[in-house]
Design a protein around this motif. Sequence first.
Motif, PDB file in Angstrom:
ATOM      1  N   ALA A 311       0.828  -1.205   0.000  1.00  0.00           N
ATOM      2  CA  ALA A 311       0.000   0.000   0.000  1.00  0.00           C
ATOM      3  C   ALA A 311       0.862   1.254   0.000  1.00  0.00           C
ATOM      4  CB  ALA A 311      -0.932  -0.003   1.212  1.00  0.00           C
ATOM      5  N   ALA A 312       1.966   1.232   0.731  1.00  0.00           N
ATOM      6  CA  ALA A 312       2.872   2.383   0.768  1.00  0.00           C
ATOM      7  C   ALA A 312       3.542   2.596  -0.588  1.00  0.00           C
ATOM      8  CB  ALA A 312       3.925   2.188   1.851  1.00  0.00           C
ATOM      9  N   GLY A 332      -6.988   5.623   4.962  1.00  0.00           N
ATOM     10  CA  GLY A 332      -5.887   6.455   4.489  1.00  0.00           C
ATOM     11  C   GLY A 332      -4.830   5.597   3.832  1.00  0.00           C
ATOM     12  N   TYR A 333      -3.599   6.105   3.832  1.00  0.00           N
ATOM     13  CA  TYR A 333      -2.511   5.335   3.236  1.00  0.00           C
ATOM     14  C   TYR A 333      -1.277   5.443   4.122  1.00  0.00           C
ATOM     15  CZ  TYR A 333      -0.671   9.792   1.460  1.00  0.00           C
ATOM     16  OH  TYR A 333      -0.175  11.070   1.364  1.00  0.00           O
ATOM     17  N   PRO A 334      -0.443   4.380   4.144  1.00  0.00           N
ATOM     18  CA  PRO A 334       0.707   4.347   5.043  1.00  0.00           C
ATOM     19  C   PRO A 334       1.976   4.852   4.371  1.00  0.00           C
ATOM     20  CG  PRO A 334       0.377   2.190   4.100  1.00  0.00           C
ATOM     21  CD  PRO A 334      -0.683   3.084   3.491  1.00  0.00           C
ATOM     22  N   SER A 335       2.906   5.318   5.203  1.00  0.00           N
ATOM     23  CA  SER A 335       4.257   5.590   4.737  1.00  0.00           C
ATOM     24  C   SER A 335       5.028   4.271   4.711  1.00  0.00           C
ATOM     25  CB  SER A 335       4.945   6.581   5.669  1.00  0.00           C
ATOM     26  OG  SER A 335       5.195   5.966   6.936  1.00  0.00           O
ATOM     27  N   HIS A 341       7.471   0.581  12.526  1.00  0.00           N
ATOM     28  CA  HIS A 341       6.559   1.716  12.641  1.00  0.00           C
ATOM     29  C   HIS A 341       6.229   2.250  11.242  1.00  0.00           C
ATOM     30  CE1 HIS A 341       8.407   1.634  16.650  1.00  0.00           C
ATOM     31  NE2 HIS A 341       7.358   2.323  17.083  1.00  0.00           N
ATOM     32  N   PHE A 342       5.139   2.970  11.147  1.00  0.00           N
ATOM     33  CA  PHE A 342       4.808   3.698   9.923  1.00  0.00           C
ATOM     34  C   PHE A 342       3.926   4.878  10.291  1.00  0.00           C
ATOM     35  CE2 PHE A 342       1.515   0.535  10.533  1.00  0.00           C
ATOM     36  CZ  PHE A 342       0.335   1.184  10.201  1.00  0.00           C
ATOM     37  N   VAL A 343       3.884   5.850   9.400  1.00  0.00           N
ATOM     38  CA  VAL A 343       2.981   6.981   9.571  1.00  0.00           C
ATOM     39  C   VAL A 343       1.761   6.732   8.701  1.00  0.00           C
ATOM     40  CG1 VAL A 343       2.667   9.468   9.309  1.00  0.00           C
ATOM     41  CG2 VAL A 343       4.883   8.556  10.060  1.00  0.00           C
ATOM     42  N   PHE A 344       0.574   6.926   9.283  1.00  0.00           N
ATOM     43  CA  PHE A 344      -0.662   6.698   8.542  1.00  0.00           C
ATOM     44  C   PHE A 344      -1.338   8.033   8.278  1.00  0.00           C
ATOM     45  CE2 PHE A 344      -5.083   5.148   7.948  1.00  0.00           C
ATOM     46  CZ  PHE A 344      -4.826   4.192   6.964  1.00  0.00           C
ATOM     47  N   TYR A 345      -1.501   8.364   6.985  1.00  0.00           N
ATOM     48  CA  TYR A 345      -2.102   9.633   6.572  1.00  0.00           C
ATOM     49  C   TYR A 345      -3.587   9.397   6.280  1.00  0.00           C
ATOM     50  CZ  TYR A 345       2.837  10.664   5.943  1.00  0.00           C
ATOM     51  OH  TYR A 345       4.189  10.825   6.144  1.00  0.00           O
ATOM     52  N   THR A 346      -4.442   9.982   7.087  1.00  0.00           N
ATOM     53  CA  THR A 346      -5.874   9.722   6.973  1.00  0.00           C
ATOM     54  C   THR A 346      -6.519  10.627   5.931  1.00  0.00           C
ATOM     55  OG1 THR A 346      -6.347  11.265   8.773  1.00  0.00           O
ATOM     56  CG2 THR A 346      -6.057   8.938   9.357  1.00  0.00           C
ATOM     57  N   VAL A 347      -7.651  10.156   5.412  1.00  0.00           N
ATOM     58  CA  VAL A 347      -8.477  10.932   4.483  1.00  0.00           C
ATOM     59  C   VAL A 347      -9.810  11.172   5.169  1.00  0.00           C
ATOM     60  CG1 VAL A 347      -9.549  11.004   2.208  1.00  0.00           C
ATOM     61  CG2 VAL A 347      -7.349   9.838   2.521  1.00  0.00           C
ATOM     62  N   HIS A 355      -1.816  15.510   6.254  1.00  0.00           N
ATOM     63  CA  HIS A 355      -0.416  15.267   5.899  1.00  0.00           C
ATOM     64  C   HIS A 355       0.494  15.168   7.111  1.00  0.00           C
ATOM     65  CE1 HIS A 355      -0.965  15.540   1.561  1.00  0.00           C
ATOM     66  NE2 HIS A 355      -1.756  16.585   1.758  1.00  0.00           N
ATOM     67  N   VAL A 356      -0.053  15.380   8.305  1.00  0.00           N
ATOM     68  CA  VAL A 356       0.744  15.165   9.527  1.00  0.00           C
ATOM     69  C   VAL A 356       0.763  13.677   9.852  1.00  0.00           C
ATOM     70  CG1 VAL A 356       0.942  15.664  11.984  1.00  0.00           C
ATOM     71  CG2 VAL A 356       0.218  17.464  10.389  1.00  0.00           C
ATOM     72  N   GLY A 357      -0.403  13.069   9.886  1.00  0.00           N
ATOM     73  CA  GLY A 357      -0.486  11.628  10.066  1.00  0.00           C
ATOM     74  C   GLY A 357      -0.357  11.174  11.504  1.00  0.00           C
ATOM     75  N   HIS A 358      -0.549   9.859  11.687  1.00  0.00           N
ATOM     76  CA  HIS A 358      -0.430   9.222  13.002  1.00  0.00           C
ATOM     77  C   HIS A 358       0.705   8.212  12.947  1.00  0.00           C
ATOM     78  CE1 HIS A 358      -4.397  10.759  14.271  1.00  0.00           C
ATOM     79  NE2 HIS A 358      -4.781  10.487  13.031  1.00  0.00           N
TER      80      HIS A 358
END
Length: 388
Positions: A311-312, A332-335, A341-347, A355-358
């Motif tokens: 997905a990233a 959303g989509y992952p880094s 770990h990964f950053v998840f950017y939600t829609v 664009h900050v993400g979790h």
Amino acid sequence: MNSIIEDLQLAARQGFLINLYQTNSDVVYTGYIDRLAPDGVVINTHDDAGLHDGAVFARYDSIDEVETTSEDLDNMTFRIANAETEGLNAVPQPDIDLDEQQAVLPQLAMQAQADGQVILLVLADSDNYLEGQVNHVTAQSLTFTVFDKFNFTHHDRREIALSDIQTLEFCGNELLLESAFVKTTRPHEDTIRVSGDPAVDATLKQAAKDNELIAIRSADGSGMFFVGFINTLNTDSVLINLIDMTGQFGGYTLCRRSLIESVTIQSDYLQTMRGFIELNQQYELNVQPVLNDERLFDATTDLFESILRQAATFNNLVHLTTENPMLPAMTGYPSTLTNGHFVFYTVDEDNQINHVGHLIELDQVVELSFGYMDAYLLEKRLKNAGNL
């Protein structure tokens, strides 16, 4: 009330796509006005994929708002156009002949009786809805036999005053499938549900071997359950080919074994879904052309890691749930994964990307859904706009 009717008249003249909000229900109907009758409005509705999905009659006094401009309607306009362009398919829908100079509710009730249709009713002062068939219609009331796809023993016959009916849905995809399904003889089946790790493990293995339709209930307290066929099993997770409410392929869900409260292998609802699947196969509607129901996965790998990495790489949207109670379920989509770990950017609902993400730990992800219609549509719109 006059302003509501004026809004409806304007939308009908201009051919606007509308959202219809009701005073006593959270259900929003999206579609085009078919006719304005003395007792209410008939709207040709569309589902979330943009497909024509039957119609609804709503009394004027049940309408709270008529919306003609919004981000949601822009999104639905895109989805309706996409459904036509991509050739998405639906159950063939019959034509309904109505005299709009007369009250249409009795006409719809009589047509449903004549055709043996399953319809859906929402009554005044009731949060519940009734699905079933009309047995008899008079000038003041109708006799109605309830169809409960979760329990076939619930087939009460009720007399309902026409004046109590606020909303009537008819000829939608699910209702048409139910109309065909109820003509078959299906005896009630007691629900068989297993729980506990040893029994769940044995049941999942047997269901995978026999390609049996099952329902998996989540242990997160949400009451959510997934219906489908097992695609892949590994030591800590199960990947399911989902079946949606109309018996079509609904994408994939990967969940950890720890998320499973129980597995149902027999029930009236599973019977209904098997019937829908058979009907869709007859219509050649078991999977939409834009979805892929033939993906294979490697059971020897960490499926959460491999799916998130893919997905990233391709900026594919997924829906995930974590065991962190502070984080809601998110789309959303992952880094790229780094050190677990990964950053998840939600829609969000307005198709805006955070664009900050979790920051999320891979091991905290307990459910991952992907390859389903809404993710495809949302991803396509974002990419068309250059936002993804």
